[in-house]
Design a protein around this motif. Structure first.
Motif, short mmCIF file in Angstrom:
data_model
loop_
_atom_site.label_atom_id
_atom_site.label_comp_id
_atom_site.label_asym_id
_atom_site.label_seq_id
_atom_site.Cartn_x
_atom_site.Cartn_y
_atom_site.Cartn_z
N THR A 9 11.07 -6.49 12.66
CA THR A 9 10.46 -7.83 12.71
C THR A 9 10.18 -8.19 14.16
O THR A 9 11.01 -8.74 14.85
CB THR A 9 11.39 -8.87 12.07
N TYR A 12 6.60 -12.36 17.33
CA TYR A 12 7.13 -13.36 18.26
C TYR A 12 5.98 -14.01 19.02
O TYR A 12 4.94 -13.39 19.15
CB TYR A 12 8.09 -12.71 19.27
N LEU A 14 8.63 -17.30 18.00
CA LEU A 14 8.95 -18.08 16.81
C LEU A 14 9.53 -19.42 17.26
O LEU A 14 10.08 -19.51 18.36
CB LEU A 14 10.01 -17.36 15.97
N ILE A 33 17.83 -21.54 13.11
CA ILE A 33 17.00 -20.55 12.41
C ILE A 33 15.72 -20.31 13.19
O ILE A 33 15.12 -21.24 13.72
CB ILE A 33 16.65 -21.06 10.98
N SER A 34 15.31 -19.06 13.24
CA SER A 34 13.97 -18.73 13.73
C SER A 34 13.10 -18.15 12.64
O SER A 34 11.90 -18.09 12.78
CB SER A 34 14.05 -17.76 14.92
N TRP A 35 13.70 -17.71 11.53
CA TRP A 35 12.91 -17.23 10.41
C TRP A 35 12.48 -18.45 9.61
O TRP A 35 13.07 -18.83 8.61
CB TRP A 35 13.69 -16.26 9.53
N TYR A 47 9.00 -22.55 4.70
CA TYR A 47 10.14 -21.76 4.27
C TYR A 47 11.16 -21.65 5.39
O TYR A 47 10.83 -21.82 6.57
CB TYR A 47 9.71 -20.34 3.85
N ILE A 48 12.40 -21.39 5.00
CA ILE A 48 13.43 -20.91 5.91
C ILE A 48 14.05 -19.69 5.25
O ILE A 48 14.09 -19.61 4.02
CB ILE A 48 14.51 -21.98 6.23
N SER A 49 14.49 -18.74 6.05
CA SER A 49 15.18 -17.58 5.51
C SER A 49 16.60 -17.59 6.05
O SER A 49 16.81 -17.72 7.26
CB SER A 49 14.46 -16.29 5.89
N ARG A 51 20.72 -15.95 5.64
CA ARG A 51 21.63 -14.92 5.13
C ARG A 51 22.60 -15.58 4.14
O ARG A 51 23.19 -16.62 4.45
CB ARG A 51 22.42 -14.29 6.26
N HIS A 131 18.13 -11.51 4.01
CA HIS A 131 17.94 -12.96 3.95
C HIS A 131 17.35 -13.37 2.60
O HIS A 131 16.62 -12.60 1.99
CB HIS A 131 16.96 -13.42 5.05
N MET A 133 14.85 -16.31 1.04
CA MET A 133 13.83 -17.24 1.50
C MET A 133 13.84 -18.49 0.61
O MET A 133 13.73 -18.40 -0.61
CB MET A 133 12.45 -16.60 1.46
#
Length: 188
Positions: A9, A12, A14, A33-35, A47-49, A51, A131, A133
């Motif tokens: 991944t 960048y 993000l 979070i960066s995802w 969205y957020i991803s 864990r 992760h 989503m």
């Protein structure tokens, strides 16, 4: 010459955001979070991803609401700290001297120090691997008055001094180099 790397991944920069969650003060928490990103404009979706092993995961799954709080240079230390410290062991709002504010639509608190807070309601959770989503409707956006341009009434992202995340490092955003459509705008 370019080199081949194993798949990863590497998209960048993000945003570095703090997501606040919980329906009442005893379960309020913040995770960094960066995802995170935009999915759709109409209807507004993001969205957020996360864990599944993160402390906030069951809080998010139970309440199905959260707030994406954009972060600033002034919030950089708290942004990092909230990403590497578990809410299982402390009250992140209290430890980082952040203020939980009342959101307009969702029960999750917003972070008063954030220049822009995006209230979200989860539509679907997709298990993707490391992760899950959280695909969400944006149900409200709350902007800090001090970043509104008095002449145009538009939120000034540049003045907010937002943070970006690039492969393990935080960066401020520098000078504007153009705007949407500037490459094709007719010169007078």
């Amino acid at each position: 010459m370019k080199q081949d790397w194993k798949p990863g991944t590497m998209i960048y920069p993000l945003p570095a955001v703090m997501v606040s969650c919980g329906s009442e003060p005893s379960e309020y928490n913040i995770l960094t979070i960066s995802w995170v990103g935009t999915i759709c404009t109409n209807p507004p979706m993001c969205y957020i991803s996360v864990r599944p092993e993160r402390y906030s995961y069951p809080i998010l799954k139970k309440n199905m609401e959260y707030v994406i709080n954009l972060t600033t240079r002034a919030m950089a230390f708290a942004t990092d700290w909230c990403g590497v410290t578990s809410g299982a062991n402390c009250d992140k709002f209290e430890e980082m001297k952040l203020t939980p504010g009342k959101s307009s639509v969702v029960r999750a608190p917003l972070i008063e120090e954030s220049p822009l807070c995006i209230e979200c309601r989860v539509k679907e959770i997709l298990a993707l691997g490391s992760h899950d989503m959280f695909i969400s409707d944006v149900v409200n956006v709350c902007a800090d008055d001090k970043y509104m341009d008095p002449g145009t009434g538009v939120f000034d992202m540049q003045r907010a001094d937002l943070l970006a995340y690039v492969h393990g490092k935080y960066y401020g955003l520098d000078d504007i180099i153009g705007h949407f459509g500037w490459s094709v705008k007719k010169k007078k």
